[in-house]
Design an enzyme around this catalytic site. Structure first.
Site, short mmCIF file in Angstrom:
data_model
loop_
_atom_site.label_atom_id
_atom_site.label_comp_id
_atom_site.label_asym_id
_atom_site.label_seq_id
_atom_site.Cartn_x
_atom_site.Cartn_y
_atom_site.Cartn_z
N GLU A 10 -62.81 -21.37 34.68
CA GLU A 10 -63.88 -21.43 33.69
C GLU A 10 -63.72 -22.76 32.94
O GLU A 10 -62.74 -22.96 32.24
CB GLU A 10 -63.79 -20.26 32.71
CG GLU A 10 -64.00 -18.90 33.35
CD GLU A 10 -63.82 -17.77 32.34
OE1 GLU A 10 -64.05 -18.01 31.14
OE2 GLU A 10 -63.42 -16.67 32.76
N TYR A 89 -71.04 -20.46 39.26
CA TYR A 89 -71.92 -19.57 38.50
C TYR A 89 -71.60 -19.62 37.01
O TYR A 89 -70.65 -20.31 36.59
CB TYR A 89 -71.83 -18.15 39.02
CG TYR A 89 -70.53 -17.42 38.74
CD1 TYR A 89 -70.50 -16.32 37.88
CD2 TYR A 89 -69.33 -17.80 39.35
CE1 TYR A 89 -69.31 -15.63 37.63
CE2 TYR A 89 -68.15 -17.11 39.11
CZ TYR A 89 -68.15 -16.03 38.24
OH TYR A 89 -66.97 -15.35 38.00
N ASP A 91 -70.27 -17.68 33.83
CA ASP A 91 -69.47 -16.51 33.43
C ASP A 91 -69.31 -16.56 31.92
O ASP A 91 -68.60 -17.42 31.38
CB ASP A 91 -68.10 -16.56 34.12
CG ASP A 91 -67.30 -15.29 33.90
OD1 ASP A 91 -67.85 -14.32 33.33
OD2 ASP A 91 -66.12 -15.24 34.30
N ASN A 165 -55.73 -15.74 42.54
CA ASN A 165 -55.88 -14.51 43.32
C ASN A 165 -55.02 -14.59 44.58
O ASN A 165 -55.03 -15.59 45.29
CB ASN A 165 -57.34 -14.34 43.73
CG ASN A 165 -58.25 -14.22 42.52
OD1 ASN A 165 -58.24 -13.22 41.83
ND2 ASN A 165 -59.04 -15.26 42.25
N HIS A 249 -54.92 -10.20 40.82
CA HIS A 249 -55.80 -11.02 39.99
C HIS A 249 -54.97 -11.51 38.81
O HIS A 249 -54.65 -10.75 37.90
CB HIS A 249 -56.99 -10.18 39.53
CG HIS A 249 -57.98 -10.92 38.72
ND1 HIS A 249 -58.32 -10.55 37.44
CD2 HIS A 249 -58.74 -12.01 38.99
CE1 HIS A 249 -59.24 -11.37 36.96
NE2 HIS A 249 -59.51 -12.26 37.88
#
Length: 520
Positions: A10, A89, A91, A165, A249
């Site tokens: 992010e 995208y 977030d 991940n 995660h």
């Protein structure tokens, strides 16, 4: 099998000269502008397989019982699948780049760095549209030029994530995994920390610390990622065959500019998971209070702090990391490179942490700040916070990190050409090849996509393809089929010929039902 992995970043976002603009709107401008000017794949995200509130410990706090249908240009949720198989995208109030899944830590580092290039291209696209007086969003004015930062704090108490991940076996005992890996997560910050001016969530105390994220963790284990964060996150959303796999995660790391820090972050963690699954015992390294210790480690620049272990011993972060290092075993050349570099960095940290300033983010940043402090600038001076921020600027012309690279004061591992290729080409040995190649070649026919699915338009209607096996649909498997197909009809025929049937077809008479909300 390979341990597939990837990152989610992010990015911090700002609009110089226009602080009043909503970062939700400006992030949407960035994603939609990139989609419009670089790819036809302005597809919806297929939420059919998403379960972000399913907990590894056995419960599900599902926020919805129907599958949402979200348009790819929607403000606050804009989405595009990029040509390299990644997801770009919005977030919350940030643009997020989720890298394609890869089979090793080196590739993961390269594709993580490729995200910076995609964000830079988005910034250029927004600036071009603004100069032309064009708004890419309906009912919104043209977006002024944007700045992106690869960091984790806004200086006002908020933190945003840089997640990792790792695929692992569902047969692995989660409690055993958790207890074995927590001391590693607490101590690895001395290698992977990005450095930060300010102590405490809001930076309420003056000072410099090793990690950007350490002060934001309040539990050992938690499902939360924005509040009450846990050192180990329990989200059970494998993005793969759920019968065989889970996905670790990992939200406890920093966003790194340094390629060495990124490579070691991913490579060390992969090796520790390997060791846990091989039955290596790490129970002797359990900590009395991991939540307190992750902050203690971050606040101690000398690396002399001794962490209290359950068995009564007190060890430094370096000593604990050496214990992990001594128990892991390589399975390929990338692992061997990780182990050697891990040891080199630990030896330098033991001599003097600042001897790693050509390798690691936190010491590189600390050296820049120390130069000002030595000249009499107070640690509370706002200009030092600006140095902190400018280090993480992804614009090479403005970034202090990139300035260090140009001056030969920061080591890089991948060539600019490798990273540029990774920004436009998907990894060859995972399903990301299929996702990226199809999005690049037949973008206008991609209705929706996710890590596990792709919904394509063809002459008779739509077809939903399952991509749940991470090591399938690779370049070797389907590259020629994709390259030789002139349209999606030929693509589907080629896939059928090798035994890969779509999950289902829907004819043009009722194709509007695709992705329609329904009861689970």
């Amino acid at each position: 099998m390979s341990r597939f992995m990837g990152t989610e970043t992010e990015y911090g976002i700002s609009t110089p000269g226009h602080p009043e603009l909503s970062p939700i709107v400006t992030s949407t401008h960035a994603v939609v502008a990139y989609a419009a000017m670089n790819t036809g794949a302005r597809s919806r995200w297929d939420y059919e397989e998403e379960s972000p509130l399913k907990d590894t410990r056995g419960f599900d706090l599902r926020r919805y019982h129907t599958v949402p249908v979200v348009e790819p240009d929607a403000v606050g949720i804009a989405n595009v699948v990029t040509a390299n198989g990644a997801r770009f995208y919005v977030d919350h109030a940030h643009p997020e780049y989720s890298s394609p899944e890869v089979s090793n830590a080196y590739d993961a580092m390269v594709y993580d760095a490729a995200g910076d290039l995609i964000l830079l291209k988005a910034a250029a696209d927004v600036a071009e549209l603004y100069a032309e007086g064009v708004s890419i969003l309906k009912h919104h004015e043209p977006c002024p030029p944007l700045k992106f930062y690869k960091n984790n704090v806004d200086g006002k108490g908020a933190s945003y994530g840089a997640h990792e991940n790792y695929q692992y076996s569902r047969n692995t005992d989660f409690e055993q995994l958790t207890q074995a890996i927590i001391p590693f997560f607490v101590t690895r910050n001395i290698i992977i920390g990005a450095g930060r001016i300010g102590i405490g969530e809001a930076g309420e105390r003056d000072g410099f610390q090793i990690s950007q994220r350490a002060d934001y963790f309040h539990q050992e284990i938690s499902l939360e990622t924005t509040l009450n964060r846990g050192i180990v996150n329990t989200r059970d959303e494998p993005h793969a065959n759920a019968v065989h796999f889970r996905r670790l995660h990992t939200i406890v790391g920093d966003a790194n500019m340094s390629q060495t820090s990124t490579f070691l972050k991913l490579g060390m963690t992969k090796l520790v998971i390997d060791a846990i699954e091989d039955g290596v015992d790490f129970s002797d390294l359990r900590l009395v209070d991991p939540v307190a210790e992750i902050k203690n480690v971050s606040h101690d620049l000398s690396l002399r702090h001794r962490l209290k272990l359950v068995d009564g011993r007190e060890l430094t972060a370096l000593e604990i990391l050496r214990s992990y290092h001594s128990r892991v075993r390589p399975v390929d050349e990338v692992d061997e490179r990780v182990i050697a570099l891990w040891e080199e960095v630990m030896d330098l940290l033991a001599e003097d942490p600042m001897k790693t300033s050509h390798l690691l983010d936190w010491t590189a940043k600390a050296a820049l700040i120390k130069a000002y402090v030595d000249r009499g600038v107070d640690i509370a001076d706002p200009k030092l916070k600006l140095i902190d921020l400018q280090y993480s600027d992804i614009d090479p012309a403005k970034s202090l990190y990139h300035a260090l690279v140009r001056k030969g004061r920061m080591v890089t591992l991948a060539s600019p050409e490798e990273i540029e290729q990774a920004a436009t080409t998907p990894p060859a040995d995972s399903r990301a090849w299929f996702r990226g190649a199809v999005s690049a070649r037949f973008g206008e026919d991609v209705i929706a996509a996710s890590w596990q699915t792709m919904i394509l338009k063809y002459s008779e209607g739509t077809a939903r393809l399952q991509t749940g096996e991470v090591d399938k649909l690779t370049r070797e498997h389907v590259g020629e089929i994709i390259n030789s197909a002139d349209n999606t009809d030929e693509l589907l025929a080629g896939l059928t010929a090798i035994g890969y049937e779509p999950d289902h077809y829907i004819t043009h008479h009722n194709k509007s039902h695709i992705n329609k909300p329904h009861e689970h």
